[in-house]
Each structure stands twice: as structure tokens, then as C-alpha cells.
Enzyme design. Structure first.
Site, PDB file in Angstrom:
ATOM      1  N   GLY A  15       0.831  -1.196   0.000  1.00 35.00           N
ATOM      2  CA  GLY A  15       0.000   0.000   0.000  1.00 35.00           C
ATOM      3  C   GLY A  15       0.864   1.244   0.000  1.00 35.00           C
ATOM      4  O   GLY A  15       2.099   1.182  -0.046  1.00 35.00           O
ATOM      5  N   VAL A  22       4.663   1.100   1.067  1.00 34.71           N
ATOM      6  CA  VAL A  22       5.013  -0.029   1.928  1.00 34.71           C
ATOM      7  C   VAL A  22       5.084  -1.304   1.111  1.00 34.71           C
ATOM      8  O   VAL A  22       4.198  -1.584   0.295  1.00 34.71           O
ATOM      9  CB  VAL A  22       3.986  -0.201   3.070  1.00 34.71           C
ATOM     10  CG1 VAL A  22       4.429  -1.311   4.022  1.00 34.71           C
ATOM     11  CG2 VAL A  22       3.817   1.104   3.832  1.00 34.71           C
ATOM     12  N   ASP A 125      -0.245  10.475  14.399  1.00 33.87           N
ATOM     13  CA  ASP A 125      -1.213  10.136  13.349  1.00 33.87           C
ATOM     14  C   ASP A 125      -1.934   8.830  13.682  1.00 33.87           C
ATOM     15  O   ASP A 125      -2.129   7.979  12.823  1.00 33.87           O
ATOM     16  CB  ASP A 125      -0.508  10.028  11.988  1.00 33.87           C
ATOM     17  CG  ASP A 125      -1.492  10.025  10.822  1.00 33.87           C
ATOM     18  OD1 ASP A 125      -2.639  10.485  11.002  1.00 33.87           O
ATOM     19  OD2 ASP A 125      -1.111   9.561   9.728  1.00 33.87           O
TER      20      ASP A 125
END
Length: 401
Positions: A15, A22, A125
Site C-alpha cells: 500500500g 510499503v 497520526d
């Protein structure tokens, strides 16, 4: 054809996010890892890379079952990258919500939050997309990256540092940010998992940010045992929010070891293997791609071997009285196929060689014994009926497969 990045063999793309792409990869010892290759606009920011390089050693001190540990990093080449533990599963954002075992999720996230904050790392995040669910347990990924790369140049290049609806008000207002911001994100993530709704609604990012700063969260449907904690975590004032340690205490989360394998001090009784210097992928509990595939192939082979043995013994028993030659032929053919399989196992390097050969012998003996046992106890008509039904079901199964 596989690609290589440093000592890592990139197998497939998993992804892409705001900071990098990644990949599933193998380390030099054949262990599976996740390699995040930074986007070119991030790699071009020397200041961001320098800050990330300073943070990596701190990030590597974060350990525990609910975080994807940082194992390695290379930030000075043409393709800077980070290496973390590979977590097989689905992100929380892709899991049906409300989550079934909410207490287990809350406890795991609280433990991950404590592990990061004990090491002095701010995730910055935390959101459902950065929580991987594996066998019902949450594992937090990408911790520390957003915080380390939060620079003007990177943000201007297009990377979104955080996600509206999960960012704390002080982040949106440009105020100093600390661990309290992660507590807010923790609360927002759990609120989503408990209700299936974004706690501050949907719409344009600016509208969501306005609601975060000026409106209370939507917690309708949150279980009574969790709602008071979420209201504390989602408080607009950072000073009011609980610490990670207090969250764990409120959720009755037992303290776990948060020391990553790289930094654990071996005991005096540890053997030489345990006292070697740590290298990426040395965790013996983590299986390589080849080991996982071999285990899966062996499981499938056993199922087919046992299933075909039952099927052949039923057909042979049905044909034994009217057509004994056909019965013997079926048993002989099955035996020959299994003997051939045992011969292949004898010369293979499979770790399942011995058990494979034992199962082959047991299946041959079991098929013959079951055949003659059914012949002695069940009528030919009944056997023929069962055999016909099994044959039809077998054909349907093969066609559907």
C-alpha cells in the site's frame, strides 16, 4: 522479478500513504518484514530526513505485542526507507464496525499508547487506518513517523501530517503538541470502533477540523463503560486528558513488557543464540514466507490425502461384491499414488518429511481397513447409494473450486 533495496528483497507492494510506499519484504535471514520506502518529495527534504534519523533510535526503543517495532532504517541513500515488523491482518478502518470485542481492542490500544509514551515517542497520526487487526488483537503501525516528518517543506510537498477527525485541537490550531494529542487520537479511534461513525462527522477537511475545535464529539451508541473515558480523552483542553498510564489503569490493562527484542538483556542462563547481537528478523517466533507456504501446502496435502482415502474406500466397498476387480483396482491405484507421494517426501528437504511419510502409511492402511469393514457391516445397496452421493458431491466440489 523481485527488487532489492539494501539487504532486503521486496516481494510485493502492500500500500501507500502520505510519506511512503510499503512493501512486503524478506530480510537477509529470510524473515518477513515491512519496508516503507519514502516518497521522492519526502526523500528530497534533507531537514525532514535528518529529523527522522534522530528519531529512529528512539522509535526502536518502542516494543510490545501491540506495536509494529522499527527494526532498521537507511536514510542516506537514493531511496530512504524504514523497516518494521510485518503485521498480517486488516486495518481497523476495513473491519466491520462496531467492533465485536471492544474491550480487547481498547486494552490493546491502551497498551500500545503506553509503550510509545514510555519510550518518549509521539505517534501524531493514530487513526483506524494505522491500527492493524491480527487475530483480534490491535497492532499500531507507523508510530513516530508523522511527528518526525512534520516540517513545512514536507507538508508543502503534499504529505498530510495527520487525518482530520483524529487530530487533536491543538494540532489544528498550531499549538505545541505533546503526548496528549495521541490520547485524543486514541479516543477518536475507539469512538469510531464503538459506533462505526466518525466522532466528528464527515465532509470537507475544514468542516471536520472546525467541529473538532468548537463542537463536542458524537458518542451516541458508545457503551456506558467506555463513554466517560472517551469524553476525557476527547477533551478540548490537553491538560484535562488522562495519561496513557491512567487509561491502562481505568481499563484494567495488565502491564506488559515494552522492551523490544533488540534491547532485552539476556539472563545468565541464556544460550549463545540469545546473547548474539540483535539483527533485523531474529525473532524466532516470526515465520518466513517460505515456512508459511510450506506449512500451508502440508495442511492442504493432508486434507486431500485423508479425504481421497475416505472417498476411495467408500467406492471400493460399494464395488467389492458385484465387481471385486474394480474394488482392488481402486485400492491399488490409491496405494500407488500414496507410495509415490511418500517417495517424493523421502528425497525432499521438507521439515514435515517424517510426519508426511507416517501419514501416508496410515492413510493406505486406513483406506483398506475401512473398505473391508464397510463391506462386512453395510449392505451393497446402501454403500452404492452413499458412493453415488459422494461422487456427485465430489464433482460439484471440484467444479466449484
Amino acid at each position: 522479478m523481485s527488487d532489492h533495496l539494501g539487504p532486503y528483497e521486496l516481494l510485493s507492494r502492500l500500500g501507500s500513504g502520505g510519506f511512503g510506499e510499503v512493501h512486503l519484504a524478506l530480510d537477509p535471514e529470510g524473515r518477513t518484514v515491512a519496508v516503507k520506502v519514502l516518497h521522492p518529495h519526502v526523500a528530497a527534504d534533507a531537514g525532514a530526513l535528518a529529523r527522522l534519523a534522530r528519531e529512529v533510535e528512539t522509535m526502536r526503543r518502542v516494543g510490545g505485542p501491540h506495536v509494529a517495532e522499527v527494526l532498521d532504517a537507511s536514510l542516506d541513500g537514493g531511496r530512504p526507507y524504514l523497516v518494521t515488523r510485518y503485521v498480517q491482518g486488516r486495518p481497523l478502518s476495513a473491519v466491520p464496525a462496531p467492533v465485536e470485542d471492544l474491550r480487547r481492542l481498547a486494552g490493546g490500544l491502551a497498551d500500545a499508547l503506553l509503550a510509545m509514551h514510555e519510550a518518549g515517542v509521539v505517534h501524531r497520526d493514530l487513526k483506524p487506518a494505522n491500527v492493524m487487526m491480527t487475530e483480534g488483537e490491535p497492532v499500531v503501525i507507523d508510530f513516530g513517523i508523522a511527528s518526525a516528518l512534520d516540517t513545512l517543506a514536507v507538508t508543502a510537498s503534499g504529505a498530510v501530517v495527520g487525518t482530520p477527525g483524529y487530530l487533536a485541537p491543538e494540532v489544528l490550531e498550531g499549538k505545541p503538541v505533546g503526548m496528549e494529542a495521541d490520547v485524543f487520537s486514541f479516543g477518536a479511534t475507539l469512538a469510531y470502533a464503538a459506533t462505526g461513525r466518525q466522532p466528528y462527522g464527515q465532509g470537507p477537511a475544514s468542516a471536520i477540523a472546525y467541529r473538532v475545535v468548537h463542537h463536542p464529539p458524537d458518542l451516541e451508541g458508545v457503551p456506558a463503560w467506555l463513554e466517560p473515558l472517551l469524553r476525557e480523552c476527547l477533551a478540548a483542553d490537553p491538560a484535562v486528558r488522562p495519561t496513557a498510564a491512567r487509561i491502562c489503569a481505568l481499563l484494567d490493562v495488565a502491564p506488559l513488557s515494552h522492551t523490544p527484542p533488540a534491547l532485552r538483556r539476556p539472563s545468565r542462563a541464556a544460550d549463545e543464540e540469545n546473547t548474539r547481537e540483535w539483527r533485523p528478523g531474529r525473532d524466532p517466533r516470526r515465520k518466513s514466507v517460505e515456512e508459511s507456504m510450506a506449512r500451508h501446502r502440508e495442511k492442504v496435502r493432508r486434507r486431500w490425502l485423508i479425504g481421497s482415502g475416505l472417498f476411495v474406500s467408500l467406492l471400493a466397498a460399494a464395488a467389492n461384491e458385484p465387481l471385486p476387480e474394480v474394488s482392488l483396482f481402486l485400492l491399488a491405484a490409491y496405494t500407488l499414488a500414496v507410495v509415490a507421494d511418500a517417495g517424493v517426501a523421502l528425497f525432499s528437504r521438507s521439515p514435515y518429511k517424517r510426519s508426511r511419510m507416517i501419514i501416508d502409511v496410515v492413510c493406505v492402511a486406513g483406506a483398506a481397513g475401512l473398505c473391508y469393514g464397510l463391506t462386512a457391516m453395510v449392505s451393497t445397496f446402501t454403500l452404492a447409494l452413499f458412493a453415488g452421493t459422494a461422487l456427485v458431491l465430489g464433482i460439484v466440489f471440484l467444479l466449484s473450486a
